[in-house]
Structure formats: C-alpha cells, structure tokens
Enzyme design. Structure first.
Site, PDB file in Angstrom:
ATOM      1  N   TYR A   1      -8.668  -8.696   8.093  1.00 15.33           N
ATOM      2  CA  TYR A   1      -8.854  -7.546   7.525  1.00 15.33           C
ATOM      3  C   TYR A   1     -10.073  -7.368   6.479  1.00 15.33           C
ATOM      4  O   TYR A   1     -10.416  -6.511   6.018  1.00 15.33           O
ATOM      5  CB  TYR A   1      -7.566  -6.933   6.855  1.00 15.33           C
ATOM      6  CG  TYR A   1      -6.534  -6.521   7.810  1.00 15.33           C
ATOM      7  CD1 TYR A   1      -6.495  -5.428   8.290  1.00 15.33           C
ATOM      8  CD2 TYR A   1      -5.965  -7.520   8.505  1.00 15.33           C
ATOM      9  CE1 TYR A   1      -5.679  -4.978   9.359  1.00 15.33           C
ATOM     10  CE2 TYR A   1      -4.849  -7.118   9.338  1.00 15.33           C
ATOM     11  CZ  TYR A   1      -4.964  -6.103  10.171  1.00 15.33           C
ATOM     12  OH  TYR A   1      -4.201  -5.804  11.147  1.00 15.33           O
TER      13      TYR A   1
ATOM     14  N   HIS B   1      -4.245 -10.262  -9.305  1.00 18.63           N
ATOM     15  CA  HIS B   1      -4.067 -10.047  -8.010  1.00 18.63           C
ATOM     16  C   HIS B   1      -2.963 -11.080  -7.388  1.00 18.63           C
ATOM     17  O   HIS B   1      -3.112 -12.022  -6.721  1.00 18.63           O
ATOM     18  CB  HIS B   1      -5.423 -10.657  -7.393  1.00 18.63           C
ATOM     19  CG  HIS B   1      -6.552  -9.563  -7.784  1.00 18.63           C
ATOM     20  ND1 HIS B   1      -7.584  -9.423  -7.121  1.00 18.63           N
ATOM     21  CD2 HIS B   1      -6.504  -8.604  -8.603  1.00 18.63           C
ATOM     22  CE1 HIS B   1      -8.528  -8.615  -7.607  1.00 18.63           C
ATOM     23  NE2 HIS B   1      -7.606  -7.849  -8.785  1.00 18.63           N
TER      24      HIS B   1
END
Length: 381
Positions: free
Chosen positions: A261, A157
């Site tokens: 988010y 990631h």
C-alpha cells in the site's frame, strides 16, 4: 472473502452543517438524513479508545491509560476490570482496541490490543481473555496471542485495530512507529502491516507469505503508516482500512492479501516539514492506490459500515471519526468505492476516536479527551 479493490482517489470535500441546542443535554445537527440528536450516554472516561456492545446492551470501553470498564445504557461506569496486562501509556501508546469474539454468547471471549512494554519502549500486542462481568468484573485466562516483531516504539504509531472475519481469523493493524517507517516495506518484521492470525495466534496456512523465505507468515498486507480504522464490508466481505498520512494523505483502502500500500515510498501528503515523502510521487506501479484520501489531513480513527434501520438513507455508508478535524465523516459508497463525503457534527469540538453501530441502530461515538464521552447519535425532531 476479500474482494478486489477498485481505485478512486478523491480529495475529500464536505459541507458545514448547522447546529442548534436541544433540551436535556442533547444537541441537533442538520444532515442529509434530517436533524440529528446527539446525547451523552456516559462521561468521565480517560481518553477512551474503543467500544464494544455486550449482548445485554451494556458496553465495554477501553481507556488508554490501561483500564477496561463496563458501561450501562444509563451511563454508569463499573470499576476497572481486574487482570488487564501492564500497558505503556505514553504518548499515543496504551490500551487500544477491543472486540468480542463472534461466538461470545457461548465462550465469553474478547480480544484487545495494547502497547506492551518491550526493549525500553513498547510494541503492539493483542491478548485474548474470558470476560467475567459479575459484581467484581475481571478478565480471566488472559493469553497474549500476538506481539509485533521489530524494534520498539518510543510512543508513536501503534495502529492496533482488530477485526474478526467470518472464518474466525483476526486481522490486526500495526503502525510504523513513526521512526521505523522504512521497515513498512520489508517483510521480515510487523512494522506498518496488517497481520492475520487465528484466535490462538497462529498464522493461517493460506496467508500470502507463509511459504516465502525470510518473510513473516502472519503478514497479510504491507506498506502502511498508522492504520486506526478497520472493518469488514457486510455487503461483500471485503476488508476496509483507514490510516493516517503525515501532512495530508490520510487513506481509505480495501485490503487484499499480499498487496503493498505504498508507505513510505508514495503518498498523497508530504512530511511534516513540507518535504516530499519517499519518491515524492503519489502512486507507483506495484503499489495499491487508495480508494479515497483526505488532503489536508483529518487524522481519521474508528471505521464502520452502517446497516441499521434508524437511518435508512445511510444504509451501506462508511463512517469514520476524525481526531484532528473533529467531525464525523460519512462516505457514500457506490459500486464498491467512495463517491461523496458528508461531514457531520462539525461543531462538536471534540476528537472522535471511535464510531460503532449499536444494537438499536444508533451511531455511538467515543471522544478522545481527559473527560471523554460516549455519544449516541439518533434522528432528531
């Protein structure tokens, strides 16, 4: 400018498309724009990650193990460019995105992201360099302009997409390292963020957290998981991002300054073991809802708006590659939000890592394989 997002959460739906072989190594797929011809421009690339077009129509391509090559329109590969910094090519890490400076014709400047060795692991970094595309291609005057603040990743990631806006500033995505995901909700690090810097690596004075004590001045938005798509909508200048969920919950977002988010508090997916993510809820007050989500996950990567003339029916559409699902996604945009998905090249059977529009109006794809290819998609017959 960055425009306000509009909320629309849709389950992705698509339709299987036909396939018929053509001569000379091409293949055709039916679509809403008619048959598509897919030809191999180049092959033999080692997990290519990003593609950028030079003014003479040659291409720059990154390979995840740590190489940048120049590729001609005939598919000829240069020797690897000299002076690329050392990268950690382990698991999902390596050499990642690459873009040309908006004034490349004058300054020959490029920017690229990579997994930089750090504290026994790696972190997302971005460097600026001058491209020497002569007989012995090389990078000159390499300068690291961004290094992700926070713990090291052990190989997962990294995010790493880069976009330059009309004011010359750079947006960069960073991942949550899989193991550090709770840090995506805190502002004292660059884990799970979109950051905004100047071409010299400084925090612009109008960044949303510049004056907040304890916050990183480079942060533009937060609460992201692993963003592998980033592009500017030429219609209004808004910044669009796409990121991986876990089991489901891959997202398309319009990124606005200072907004949260949601990851890992809310998600439309679940953890890999089937347990709920965070609160187990799909949305929460004070957290931005995605414009679109894919559930089940397609593992999206690469993102671009189409503005060319080869496919007039698709002007304004948003294209994304799919790694896990192995197709090209076209999202129809209406009133600033996705309203319908068309799934293309569903029989390609290769992971699509990047999608770019070429100067000829064709769509160019990178396949993320040991023997990766550059594919050119044009109208068929």
């Amino acid at each position: 400018m960055i425009m306000p997002s509009r909320t629309l959460v849709c389950f992705a739906f698509g339709f299987a498309l036909g396939f018929a072989p053509l001569a000379a190594g091409a293949q055709s797929n039916t679509s809403s724009a008619g048959p598509l011809a897919v030809e191999t421009v180049a092959k033999g690339l080692d997990h290519p990650w990003a593609l950028a077009f030079l003014p003479d129509s040659r291409m720059l391509v990154t390979e995840r193990p740590g190489r940048i090559r120049i590729v001609t329109a005939k598919g000829e590969l240069s020797t690897p460019l000299a002076n690329v910094p050392k990268v950690v090519a382990r698991s999902q890490g390596g050499l990642l995105d690459l873009i040309l400076d908006r004034n490349f014709a004058q300054n020959r400047t490029i920017y690229f992201s990579y997994a930089e060795p750090f504290d026994g692991g790696a972190r997302t970094a971005v460097a600026r360099a001058t491209l020497d595309a002569g007989e012995a291609p090389a990078l000159r005057d390499v300068k690291v302009i961004f290094q992700q603040a926070g713990p090291a990743s052990r190989g997962q990631h990294f995010g790493g997409r880069i976009v330059q806006s009309a004011d010359d500033n750079l947006f960069i995505t960073t991942g949550d390292h899989f193991s550090d995901r709770d840090m995506a909700q805190t502002l004292d690090n660059d884990i799970g963020k979109v950051v905004r810097i100047t071409p010299n690596g400084e925090a612009p004075k109008d960044n949303p957290f510049v004056d907040r004590s304890g916050a990183r001045a480079v942060i533009w938005s937060y609460g992201h998981r692993n963003p592998q798509g980033l592009t500017v909508n030429p219609a209004d200048g808004s910044l669009w991002e796409q990121e991986h969920g876990a089991r489901g919950g891959d997202e398309i977002n319009v990124i606005r300054p200072g907004k949260n988010y949601g990851w890992p508090v809310v998600s439309y997916g679940v953890n890999y073991d089937g347990t709920p993510v965070g609160t187990g809820k799909q949305r929460a007050e004070g957290m931005e809802d995605p414009l679109w989500h894919w559930t089940p996950s397609i593992a999206p990567s690469g993102l671009t708006f189409y503005t060319g003339d080869l496919f007039p029916q698709w002007k304004g559409s948003l294209f994304s590659g799919a790694l896990r699902a192995q197709f090209l996604s076209r999202l129809e945009i209406k009133d600033g939000k996705p309203v319908r998905e068309e799934r293309l090249l569903t029989n390609l059977n290769e992971r699509i890592r990047d999608v770019r529009q070429g100067p000829d109006g064709a769509l160019y794809l990178l396949t993320d394989e040991n023997n990766g290819r550059i594919l050119r998609v044009t109208p068929g017959r």
